[in-house]
Design a protein around this motif. Structure first.
Motif, PDB file in Angstrom:
ATOM      1  N   LEU A  29       0.909  -1.275  -0.025  1.00 57.26           N
ATOM      2  CA  LEU A  29      -0.018  -0.001   0.033  1.00 57.26           C
ATOM      3  C   LEU A  29       0.903   1.256   0.040  1.00 57.26           C
ATOM      4  CD1 LEU A  29      -2.667  -1.041   2.580  1.00 57.26           C
ATOM      5  CD2 LEU A  29      -2.960  -0.966   0.274  1.00 57.26           C
ATOM      6  N   ILE A  30       2.258   1.016   0.245  1.00 54.10           N
ATOM      7  CA  ILE A  30       3.041   2.281   0.525  1.00 54.10           C
ATOM      8  C   ILE A  30       3.894   2.384  -0.597  1.00 54.10           C
ATOM      9  CG2 ILE A  30       4.817   3.247   1.956  1.00 54.10           C
ATOM     10  CD1 ILE A  30       1.902   2.982   3.327  1.00 54.10           C
ATOM     11  N   GLY A  31       4.031   3.568  -1.432  1.00 57.15           N
ATOM     12  CA  GLY A  31       5.232   3.872  -2.444  1.00 57.15           C
ATOM     13  C   GLY A  31       4.744   3.120  -3.877  1.00 57.15           C
ATOM     14  N   ARG A  32       5.636   3.403  -4.487  1.00 57.99           N
ATOM     15  CA  ARG A  32       5.664   3.194  -5.943  1.00 57.99           C
ATOM     16  C   ARG A  32       5.824   1.586  -6.216  1.00 57.99           C
ATOM     17  NH1 ARG A  32      10.191   4.241 -10.058  1.00 57.99           N
ATOM     18  NH2 ARG A  32       9.235   4.335 -12.124  1.00 57.99           N
ATOM     19  N   GLN A  33       4.944   0.751  -6.852  1.00 56.59           N
ATOM     20  CA  GLN A  33       5.058  -0.594  -6.965  1.00 56.59           C
ATOM     21  C   GLN A  33       5.431  -0.946  -8.475  1.00 56.59           C
ATOM     22  OE1 GLN A  33       4.607  -2.740  -4.329  1.00 56.59           O
ATOM     23  NE2 GLN A  33       4.307  -0.534  -3.166  1.00 56.59           N
ATOM     24  N   ARG A  34       6.055  -1.958  -8.635  1.00 56.37           N
ATOM     25  CA  ARG A  34       6.173  -2.527 -10.107  1.00 56.37           C
ATOM     26  C   ARG A  34       5.298  -3.612 -10.414  1.00 56.37           C
ATOM     27  NH1 ARG A  34      11.590  -3.462 -13.386  1.00 56.37           N
ATOM     28  NH2 ARG A  34      10.893  -4.257 -15.256  1.00 56.37           N
ATOM     29  N   GLN A  93      12.055   0.911 -18.191  1.00 53.35           N
ATOM     30  CA  GLN A  93      12.472  -0.141 -17.228  1.00 53.35           C
ATOM     31  C   GLN A  93      11.554  -0.966 -16.504  1.00 53.35           C
ATOM     32  OE1 GLN A  93      12.836   3.241 -16.504  1.00 53.35           O
ATOM     33  NE2 GLN A  93      14.739   3.256 -17.419  1.00 53.35           N
ATOM     34  N   GLY A  94      10.028  -0.354 -16.902  1.00 53.46           N
ATOM     35  CA  GLY A  94       8.876  -1.685 -16.255  1.00 53.46           C
ATOM     36  C   GLY A  94       7.694  -0.593 -16.150  1.00 53.46           C
ATOM     37  N   LEU A  95       6.624  -1.456 -15.661  1.00 50.47           N
ATOM     38  CA  LEU A  95       5.409  -0.669 -15.301  1.00 50.47           C
ATOM     39  C   LEU A  95       5.060  -0.552 -14.050  1.00 50.47           C
ATOM     40  CD1 LEU A  95       3.126  -2.525 -17.953  1.00 50.47           C
ATOM     41  CD2 LEU A  95       4.311  -0.636 -18.254  1.00 50.47           C
TER      42      LEU A  95
END
Length: 178
Positions: A29-34, A93-95
Protein backbone atom coordinates in the motif's frame (compact mmCIF):
# COMPACT_ATOMS: atom_id res chain seq x y z
CA UNK A 1 -14.95 -18.26 30.70
CA UNK A 2 -13.07 -21.15 29.24
CA UNK A 3 -12.47 -21.36 25.53
CA UNK A 4 -12.70 -24.54 23.50
CA UNK A 5 -9.29 -26.02 22.75
CA UNK A 6 -10.07 -26.18 19.02
CA UNK A 7 -10.85 -22.45 18.91
CA UNK A 8 -7.65 -21.60 20.76
CA UNK A 9 -5.60 -23.87 18.49
CA UNK A 10 -7.24 -22.40 15.40
CA UNK A 11 -6.49 -18.87 16.56
CA UNK A 12 -2.89 -19.76 17.41
CA UNK A 13 -2.42 -21.17 13.91
CA UNK A 14 -4.28 -18.42 12.04
CA UNK A 15 -2.99 -15.32 13.82
CA UNK A 16 0.63 -15.58 12.56
CA UNK A 17 -0.71 -16.19 9.03
CA UNK A 18 -3.01 -13.20 9.36
CA UNK A 19 -0.16 -11.03 10.71
CA UNK A 20 2.08 -12.03 7.79
CA UNK A 21 -0.64 -11.26 5.23
CA UNK A 22 -1.47 -7.92 6.84
CA UNK A 23 2.22 -6.96 6.86
CA UNK A 24 2.67 -7.88 3.19
CA UNK A 25 -0.54 -6.04 2.29
CA UNK A 26 0.65 -2.95 4.15
CA UNK A 27 3.95 -3.00 2.24
CA UNK A 28 2.04 -3.04 -1.05
CA UNK A 29 0.00 0.00 0.00
CA UNK A 30 2.98 2.28 0.46
CA UNK A 31 4.88 3.84 -2.40
CA UNK A 32 5.63 2.99 -5.97
CA UNK A 33 5.13 -0.63 -6.99
CA UNK A 34 6.28 -2.53 -10.04
CA UNK A 35 3.56 -4.53 -11.75
CA UNK A 36 3.77 -8.28 -11.77
CA UNK A 37 2.08 -10.39 -14.46
CA UNK A 38 0.97 -13.03 -11.93
CA UNK A 39 -0.04 -11.07 -8.83
CA UNK A 40 -3.50 -9.98 -10.08
CA UNK A 41 -4.34 -13.59 -10.90
CA UNK A 42 -3.13 -14.79 -7.52
CA UNK A 43 -5.13 -12.09 -5.71
CA UNK A 44 -8.30 -12.83 -7.67
CA UNK A 45 -7.85 -16.58 -7.23
CA UNK A 46 -7.25 -16.43 -3.48
CA UNK A 47 -10.20 -14.12 -2.91
CA UNK A 48 -12.44 -16.27 -5.11
CA UNK A 49 -11.47 -19.29 -3.02
CA UNK A 50 -12.00 -17.46 0.27
CA UNK A 51 -15.33 -16.05 -0.88
CA UNK A 52 -16.47 -19.52 -1.90
CA UNK A 53 -15.42 -21.02 1.43
CA UNK A 54 -17.01 -18.24 3.47
CA UNK A 55 -20.22 -18.37 1.43
CA UNK A 56 -20.43 -22.10 2.02
CA UNK A 57 -19.77 -21.62 5.74
CA UNK A 58 -22.70 -19.21 6.13
CA UNK A 59 -24.98 -20.73 3.49
CA UNK A 60 -28.59 -20.41 4.61
CA UNK A 61 -27.90 -17.36 6.77
CA UNK A 62 -29.42 -14.69 4.59
CA UNK A 63 -28.23 -11.63 6.57
CA UNK A 64 -24.60 -12.81 6.40
CA UNK A 65 -24.81 -13.55 2.66
CA UNK A 66 -26.51 -10.22 1.97
CA UNK A 67 -23.83 -8.42 3.98
CA UNK A 68 -21.12 -10.22 2.01
CA UNK A 69 -22.75 -9.28 -1.31
CA UNK A 70 -23.21 -5.67 -0.20
CA UNK A 71 -19.59 -5.49 0.94
CA UNK A 72 -18.42 -6.88 -2.41
CA UNK A 73 -20.42 -4.28 -4.33
CA UNK A 74 -19.17 -1.43 -2.15
CA UNK A 75 -15.62 -2.78 -2.46
CA UNK A 76 -15.83 -2.75 -6.26
CA UNK A 77 -17.05 0.86 -6.15
CA UNK A 78 -14.13 1.76 -3.87
CA UNK A 79 -11.75 -0.03 -6.25
CA UNK A 80 -13.06 2.07 -9.15
CA UNK A 81 -12.54 5.26 -7.15
CA UNK A 82 -9.09 4.16 -5.93
CA UNK A 83 -8.06 3.25 -9.48
CA UNK A 84 -8.82 6.80 -10.63
CA UNK A 85 -6.56 8.04 -7.79
CA UNK A 86 -3.70 5.71 -8.76
CA UNK A 87 -0.62 7.15 -10.43
CA UNK A 88 0.39 4.96 -13.38
CA UNK A 89 3.90 5.06 -14.83
CA UNK A 90 4.76 3.09 -17.96
CA UNK A 91 8.54 3.50 -18.16
CA UNK A 92 11.16 1.74 -20.32
CA UNK A 93 12.37 -0.03 -17.16
CA UNK A 94 8.91 -1.46 -16.41
CA UNK A 95 5.34 -0.66 -15.52
CA UNK A 96 4.87 1.04 -12.16
CA UNK A 97 1.92 2.26 -10.17
CA UNK A 98 1.43 4.10 -6.91
CA UNK A 99 -1.82 3.07 -5.20
CA UNK A 100 -4.09 5.35 -3.22
CA UNK A 101 -2.42 4.84 0.15
CA UNK A 102 -5.05 6.33 2.46
CA UNK A 103 -7.91 4.18 1.23
CA UNK A 104 -5.86 1.00 1.34
CA UNK A 105 -4.67 1.66 4.87
CA UNK A 106 -8.20 2.56 5.99
CA UNK A 107 -9.55 -0.73 4.61
CA UNK A 108 -6.71 -2.66 6.21
CA UNK A 109 -7.32 -0.96 9.58
CA UNK A 110 -11.07 -1.63 9.34
CA UNK A 111 -10.48 -5.31 8.60
CA UNK A 112 -7.91 -5.63 11.39
CA UNK A 113 -10.23 -3.89 13.88
CA UNK A 114 -13.10 -6.19 12.95
CA UNK A 115 -10.95 -9.32 13.31
CA UNK A 116 -9.65 -8.11 16.68
CA UNK A 117 -13.16 -7.36 17.91
CA UNK A 118 -14.46 -10.80 16.80
CA UNK A 119 -11.58 -12.48 18.64
CA UNK A 120 -12.47 -10.54 21.79
CA UNK A 121 -16.16 -11.38 21.37
CA UNK A 122 -15.59 -15.07 20.86
CA UNK A 123 -12.96 -15.55 23.54
CA UNK A 124 -14.30 -13.34 26.32
CA UNK A 125 -17.85 -12.21 25.62
CA UNK A 126 -19.71 -15.15 24.08
CA UNK A 127 -20.79 -18.18 26.07
CA UNK A 128 -18.75 -21.34 25.62
CA UNK A 129 -21.34 -22.98 23.41
CA UNK A 130 -20.92 -20.33 20.72
CA UNK A 131 -17.12 -20.14 20.70
CA UNK A 132 -16.30 -21.77 17.37
CA UNK A 133 -14.91 -20.84 13.98
CA UNK A 134 -18.42 -20.69 12.51
CA UNK A 135 -19.38 -18.01 15.04
CA UNK A 136 -16.27 -16.12 13.97
CA UNK A 137 -17.38 -15.75 10.35
CA UNK A 138 -21.17 -15.89 10.68
CA UNK A 139 -21.56 -12.27 11.76
CA UNK A 140 -23.06 -10.07 9.01
CA UNK A 141 -20.72 -7.24 10.01
CA UNK A 142 -17.67 -9.49 9.63
CA UNK A 143 -18.94 -10.67 6.26
CA UNK A 144 -19.58 -7.08 5.13
CA UNK A 145 -16.06 -5.97 6.11
CA UNK A 146 -14.49 -8.98 4.40
CA UNK A 147 -16.65 -8.39 1.32
CA UNK A 148 -15.56 -4.75 1.23
CA UNK A 149 -11.90 -5.71 1.35
CA UNK A 150 -12.32 -8.59 -1.12
CA UNK A 151 -14.28 -6.41 -3.54
CA UNK A 152 -11.69 -3.64 -3.37
CA UNK A 153 -8.71 -5.96 -3.79
CA UNK A 154 -10.18 -8.01 -6.64
CA UNK A 155 -11.50 -4.94 -8.45
CA UNK A 156 -8.14 -3.21 -8.14
CA UNK A 157 -6.27 -6.34 -9.25
CA UNK A 158 -8.51 -6.64 -12.30
CA UNK A 159 -7.98 -2.97 -13.21
CA UNK A 160 -4.23 -3.40 -12.80
CA UNK A 161 -4.23 -6.49 -15.00
CA UNK A 162 -6.25 -4.75 -17.75
CA UNK A 163 -4.03 -1.64 -17.65
CA UNK A 164 -0.87 -3.74 -17.85
CA UNK A 165 -2.22 -5.76 -20.77
CA UNK A 166 -3.31 -2.61 -22.64
CA UNK A 167 0.06 -0.86 -22.16
CA UNK A 168 2.08 -3.92 -23.20
CA UNK A 169 -0.13 -4.46 -26.28
CA UNK A 170 0.38 -0.82 -27.31
CA UNK A 171 4.17 -1.23 -26.88
CA UNK A 172 4.18 -4.36 -29.03
CA UNK A 173 2.13 -2.59 -31.69
CA UNK A 174 4.55 0.37 -31.74
CA UNK A 175 7.58 -1.94 -31.95
CA UNK A 176 6.14 -4.00 -34.80
CA UNK A 177 5.03 -0.94 -36.83
CA UNK A 178 7.56 0.24 -39.45
Amino acid sequence: MAVHASTTTTLIVLLPLLAWRLRSRYKRLIGRQRTNPYRPWVVMGIYALLLGLLSRAVWGQTPALQALAGGLGAGWLLACWAWRQTRLEPTPQGLYYTPHTHLGIALLALFLARIAWRVVEIIWLLPESQACLHAFVASPLTMAVFGLMAGHNTGYALALFLWRRRVLAARRARESAP
